[in-house]
Enzyme design. Structure first.
Site, PDB file in Angstrom:
ATOM      1  N   PRO A   2      25.002 -17.029  33.150  1.00 48.47           N
ATOM      2  CA  PRO A   2      25.817 -18.165  32.675  1.00 48.47           C
ATOM      3  C   PRO A   2      25.113 -19.507  32.861  1.00 48.47           C
ATOM      4  CG  PRO A   2      26.888 -17.014  34.513  1.00 48.47           C
ATOM      5  CD  PRO A   2      25.598 -16.338  34.279  1.00 48.47           C
ATOM      6  N   GLU A   3      25.203 -20.343  31.839  1.00 46.40           N
ATOM      7  CA  GLU A   3      24.655 -21.694  31.912  1.00 46.40           C
ATOM      8  C   GLU A   3      25.807 -22.676  31.710  1.00 46.40           C
ATOM      9  OE1 GLU A   3      21.130 -22.145  29.463  1.00 46.40           O
ATOM     10  OE2 GLU A   3      20.609 -20.047  29.706  1.00 46.40           O
TER      11      GLU A   3
END
Ligand SMILES: [Zn+2]
Length: 285
Positions: A2-3
């Site tokens: 996840p970013e």
């Protein structure tokens, strides 16, 4: 992994669900994720506290708590690491095998699940101090970005992963932003012209905004029961379109034609991470 956009989507999802709820019980099954404090100290600090809100800084989830006894606010910093997921389950639902921390909230429970235990849910908020500006915020200026890049000899793709330069960009959106800005990933950061820096800043903002708008790009793997139960479900519903494929223009597309010019997309390893780029469109040297 996840970013910024995936964390933002998660924060927007969790905030209305937990706000106002009180933490009645605390279960720490993996002490590593709450380090440096002990499970005992952690439990004492958060038991009885109420969620005042959830926000985001870089790739961190910031849980604002109002402590039961202590004066003043309390913060919990969450990080999903590689495989972490945070969601609510009904209080009586069985716990997943890899639940690391569980906060009992009455009729529901907040679960931080992490199969690889690189994630964090901690009272130690020092990680936020080292972060650069928010890419979607007013602090992320062309001038500031240019000055920071001029101090670096690293290839621009590698430098973009430095969270003290700009917060929240990871491997996927670094490749995507460089493609949109038509910049070679190997270009030394300090050799970017002012015009190129301005183009890259805009590309970063656009790519992140679009990703947030579309929802999570990378499925966060929470299969749950596979049924929508009104609580958190962070996976793709069966039969849903594969947005992941459509939305990413270069990432994970090695060998496939560039959507702009048809040249096969290349994969190159930089600082032990994969970079994807079009050798024709991103030939900026
Ligand atoms: Zn191309």
């Amino acid at each position: 992994m996840p970013e910024l956009p995936e964390v933002e989507v998660l924060v927007r999802h969790l905030n209305p669900l937990v706000r106002g709820l009180t933490i009645h019980d605390v279960l720490v099954r993996r002490a590593k994720v709450i380090a440096p404090v002990s499970a005992r100290t952690f439990s004492r600090a958060v038991r009885g506290a109420r969620f005042a809100g959830v926000s985001r800084r870089g790739k961190y989830l910031v849980f604002d708590l109002r402590a039961a006894r202590a004066a003043g606010p309390l913060q919990l910093l969450g990080h999903l690491g590689m495989t972490g997921r945070m969601y609510l389950l009904p209080a009586k639902a069985p716990l997943p095998k890899h639940a690391a921390v569980v906060l009992g909230l009455g009729r529901t429970k907040f679960v931080f699940e992490d199969t690889r235990y690189f994630g964090r849910l901690t009272l130690d908020c020092s990680g936020m101090l080292r972060l650069g500006p928010e890419p979607l915020g007013p602090q992320f200026s062309v001038e500031g970005f240019l000055r920071a890049l001029q101090r670096s000899r690293q290839p621009i793709k590698v430098k973009l992963l430095d969270q003290s330069l700009v917060a929240g960009i990871g491997n996927i959106y670094a490749s995507e932003a460089l493609f949109r800005a038509r910049l070679a990933p190997t270009l030394p950061a300090r050799e970017l012209t002012r015009l190129q820096v301005a183009r890259l800043r805009l590309a970063i903002r656009n790519v992140l905004r679009e990703a947030i708008k579309c929802g999570a790009t990378v499925p966060l793997n929470y299969a749950g029961s596979g049924q929508r139960d009104g609580l958190f479900y962070f996976g793709r519903a069966p039969g849903a379109p594969d947005f992941y494929e459509e939305r990413l223009r270069v990432y994970d597309r090695a060998g496939r034609p560039c959507i702009r010019c048809g040249t096969p997309i290349r994969r190159q390893v930089q600082a032990a991470r994969s970079t994807y780029y079009c050798p024709h469109c991103q030939n900026s040297r």
